[in-house]
Design an enzyme around this catalytic site. Sequence first.
Site: not given
Length: 425
Positions: A86, A221, A312, A316, A413
């Site tokens: 991704h 998200y 979460p 990570k 990220y």
Amino acid sequence: MTQNAPNLPAPDTRLHTSVAIIGAGPAGLLLAHLLARRGIDAVVIERQSREHISRRIRAGVLEQTSVEVLREVGLGDRLDRQGLQHRGIHLQFNGARHRVSFDDAVGRSVWIYGQHEVVADLLASHDKLGTRIVYNVQNVAVHNVDSNAPFVRFERRRSPDLRVGPVERVELRAQIVVGADGFHGAARQAIPGIETFGHEYPYAWLGVLANVAPSTDELIYSLHERGFAMHSMRSPEVSRLYLQVDPGDSVDAWPDERIWEELDTRLALPGWTLGRGEITDKAITPMRAFAVSTMHHGRLVLAGDAAHIVPPAGAKGLNLAIADVWRLDGALARWFDTGDRAHLAQYSTDALERVWQVQYFSNWMTRMLHRDFGTESGVPDEYRSGFEYRMQLGQLQHLVDTPAAIAQLAGFYTGLPLQDPAPAQ
Ligand code: FAS
Ligand code: PHB
């Protein structure tokens, strides 16, 4: 968990190894794999059965830094075949979905590859390596961590039915003991004077696994006025979805229909439909952050969730465990190969430097994307939480409009770089 070698009853069995690892989660299994590649013997002891650790559904996202480590150490084949690369995520708020491109910002990616797949690859490797992994152990205790002869005492039952039959007392002698026993493990209690720091968030995650093709190409998200929701995935056929719920909520209060209704509401976008399918797993995970003051004392070292937990939303937890183990493997290799103790002495400082930066990022993602309805009085306080929500919307709008802000999110990220540990001066 720990005693300083009082007059213990003689064990029934004595085992010897170079590194005793408590915990067969990703941290423990990966460390044993890395050490085996160097010819350093390790024994892993695990409270649960192999079946239990194999079927635990947990993390889903591997940052590029972790993928590079796994490829480097011979664990990348299935990941490269089955993992989904991704190059960005979607942030959704105020009825709009914004794509955040990691590629454009930092030229890096993440891979969707479930933690249970990483564990399966590690177990397959250990089957080939013949690693000694002792399952279903009980009453684990670490001894003599301040000496040069630490050992671990534990019990196991020989009978197939682990609840009955004679108990065998085992003593595992090692040069180094590693606590990779997770948040609920007890190895860290063997470190005298250890301090812990943490935070319980006023919300939890209801996670579901559903047999339905994902309705999105990349993770979504979403901050909705009713709370957070996320659309993730495990494969082209399996979706992984999350809803923010109250910490005291129960899975029994969330029948499938209610889950789908709430996901539809929080992920709604004109012209887009969320596919539904059979929910095969649902569980509520509390949301907490935690870390220790030190990850090393004498001959005892900590790695992974035994030393830290991150909320979460930053994806990570698993990645931090991999980074710890990569660093610890390098320190132990120098320790065993050349007697260099400087890197092991530096391990805790270096590992915690990364931990606190990742704690910051995970906390930032969490607070930006979750509604805090909580009030001391217990009475909903729209004045306060309504203000907080509108400020979050402002934060998110600034983020998606600001390349520098996107670059910071993308850098965290997709994974901070792993610096080779500099030996202590
Ligand atoms: P683990 O907890 O995985 O492994 C520790 C092992 O030690 C376990 O197998 C345990 O049985 C064993 N053990 C404990 N005490 C013992 C004892 N006394 N003796 C012997 N063995 C003992 N991270 C993400 O990035 N994204 C997510 O979505 C996500 N979801 C999660 C959901 C849940 C319910 C949980 C608990 C964690 C989640 N995490 C997530 C974090 C998770 O992935 C961890 O970061 C990861 O499992 C860390 O691996 P370990 O450090 O090996 O710890
Ligand atoms: C998951 O797919 O389980 C997942 C993805 C991203 C997160 C947390 C969990 O931030």
